[in-house]
Design a protein around this motif. Structure first.
Motif, PDB file in Angstrom:
ATOM      1  N   ARG A  56     -10.540  11.726   6.146  1.00 30.11           N
ATOM      2  CA  ARG A  56     -10.548  11.026   7.429  1.00 30.11           C
ATOM      3  C   ARG A  56     -10.727  11.985   8.605  1.00 30.11           C
ATOM      4  O   ARG A  56     -11.398  11.660   9.588  1.00 30.11           O
ATOM      5  CB  ARG A  56      -9.281  10.195   7.561  1.00 30.11           C
ATOM      6  CG  ARG A  56      -9.347   8.947   6.675  1.00 30.11           C
ATOM      7  CD  ARG A  56      -7.981   8.397   6.323  1.00 30.11           C
ATOM      8  NE  ARG A  56      -8.098   7.198   5.480  1.00 30.11           N
ATOM      9  CZ  ARG A  56      -8.316   7.232   4.166  1.00 30.11           C
ATOM     10  NH1 ARG A  56      -8.477   8.403   3.536  1.00 30.11           N
ATOM     11  NH2 ARG A  56      -8.403   6.108   3.480  1.00 30.11           N
TER      12      ARG A  56
ATOM     13  N   ASP B 294      -0.761  12.554   1.165  1.00 27.61           N
ATOM     14  CA  ASP B 294      -2.109  12.323   0.654  1.00 27.61           C
ATOM     15  C   ASP B 294      -3.066  13.263   1.386  1.00 27.61           C
ATOM     16  O   ASP B 294      -3.788  12.861   2.291  1.00 27.61           O
ATOM     17  CB  ASP B 294      -2.497  10.853   0.863  1.00 27.61           C
ATOM     18  CG  ASP B 294      -3.858  10.515   0.277  1.00 27.61           C
ATOM     19  OD1 ASP B 294      -4.419  11.376  -0.465  1.00 27.61           O
ATOM     20  OD2 ASP B 294      -4.370   9.416   0.553  1.00 27.61           O
TER      21      ASP B 294
ATOM     22  N   GLY C  49      -6.837  12.406   1.033  1.00 22.65           N
ATOM     23  CA  GLY C  49      -7.181  11.252   1.870  1.00 22.65           C
ATOM     24  C   GLY C  49      -7.200  11.613   3.340  1.00 22.65           C
ATOM     25  O   GLY C  49      -8.084  11.174   4.103  1.00 22.65           O
TER      26      GLY C  49
ATOM     27  N   ARG D 179      -1.740   9.727   6.752  1.00 27.21           N
ATOM     28  CA  ARG D 179      -2.017  10.099   5.354  1.00 27.21           C
ATOM     29  C   ARG D 179      -1.452  11.485   5.046  1.00 27.21           C
ATOM     30  O   ARG D 179      -0.905  11.721   3.960  1.00 27.21           O
ATOM     31  CB  ARG D 179      -3.525  10.094   5.124  1.00 27.21           C
ATOM     32  CG  ARG D 179      -4.184   8.721   5.173  1.00 27.21           C
ATOM     33  CD  ARG D 179      -3.857   7.920   3.927  1.00 27.21           C
ATOM     34  NE  ARG D 179      -4.496   6.590   3.979  1.00 27.21           N
ATOM     35  CZ  ARG D 179      -4.316   5.665   3.034  1.00 27.21           C
ATOM     36  NH1 ARG D 179      -3.502   5.901   2.015  1.00 27.21           N
ATOM     37  NH2 ARG D 179      -4.898   4.482   3.153  1.00 27.21           N
TER      38      ARG D 179
END
Length: 291
Positions: free
Chosen positions: A77, A70, A73, A65
């Motif tokens: 995580r 991103d 995002g 990601r």
């Protein structure tokens, strides 16, 4: 061993081996996609494996990601990774995400936590870079603050200057209005004074005219009085003359007889000229004779 139990254990082993084989294939595909630059596909494949509880797959999914841009995002995580052996990689990469998101203070804090776990030159370089960037931002903010204060001061001075100008203009306008009012009042006063002087002059002129008329009337009266006196004297003379003429008017025979009887009664015998009467005037002079 019970045949049924043996059968169930066999099914479990086969399923586990099959699942492991599938995860292995998925991880292989995710790695290949990552190496090819297909980061979104790689992240999805890693996340499929992470669902089975693999912290390593979750960390790799976050890395994919991050590579895809991103950052939010990826950060979400990384925050879910709680395996101690992966803590350094977690905080280092979280620092990178914060740096790209412009959250410098959180990035600095993440790098410091990573360096507490172990010393790393890349992590140190990133930390120093963010601290330098923070100092630059602080200096920029201070300059901006000073400029704002300077502008604010200039604006305040300009506002004060404008206010002073407005007050001065208002004062000038007020003085001008007061001057106009005083001028108007003075004009009214002058006009009233002028009207008063004109009225006074008219009254004085009327008095003079009236006095002149009275003087002329007296003069005319004075001039008229001698004339009237002369006229009266003349009338008196004429009346006197008429009286004399009336005295010389001959008397009648009856009056003559009356006079004669009065004379005879008194016994006065004097020679008198006979009084002329109207009837005797008609006679001839020869008809008269003394008594």
């Amino acid at each position: 061993m019970n045949p049924m139990a043996y059968f169930l254990i066999s099914i479990f082993l086969l399923t586990a081996s099959h699942a492991g084989m599938l995860d292995f294939l998925t991880l292989k595909q995710a790695k290949e996609a990552y190496e090819k630059g297909d980061y979104n596909r790689s992240a999805k494949l890693y996340e499929e494996v992470a669902k089975e509880g693999s912290q390593e797959a979750l960390l790799d999914a976050a890395d994919a990601r991050y590579k895809a841009g991103d950052y939010k995002g990826a950060l979400a995580r990384y925050q879910r990774v709680d395996k101690p052996s992966l803590a350094f990689e977690k905080w280092h990469n979280m620092g990178n995400c914060y740096a790209h998101l412009g959250k410098i203070d959180k990035g600095i804090a993440a790098y410091k936590k990573a360096l507490k776990i172990k010393e790393d030159k890349d992590t140190r370089f990133n930390l120093e870079l963010l601290e330098k960037l923070k100092r630059q931002q602080q200096r920029k903010q201070n300059r901006q603050k000073k400029n704002d204060q300077k502008k604010s001061g200039q604006k305040g001075r300009k506002q004060n200057q404008n206010q002073n100008q407005n007050r001065q203009q208002s004062s000038n306008e007020q003085q001008s209005r007061q001057g106009d009012q005083k001028k108007q009042q003075q004009q009214k006063k002058n006009q009233a004074s002028k009207q008063g002087d004109e009225k006074k002059n008219r009254n004085l002129k009327e008095k003079r005219q009236k006095k002149g008329q009275n003087g002329e009337a007296k003069k005319e009266g004075a001039q008229k009085k001698p004339k009237e006196q002369k006229a009266n004297a003349k009338a008196s003379r004429q009346a006197l003359k008429q009286g004399k003429e009336q005295k010389n008017v001959p008397i009648s025979d009856m009056e003559l007889k009356k006079w004669n009887r009065e004379l005879n009664r008194r016994g006065i015998n004097t020679l008198l000229l006979p009084l002329q009467t109207k009837e005797s005037e008609k006679r001839s002079p020869d008809e008269t004779k003394p008594w």
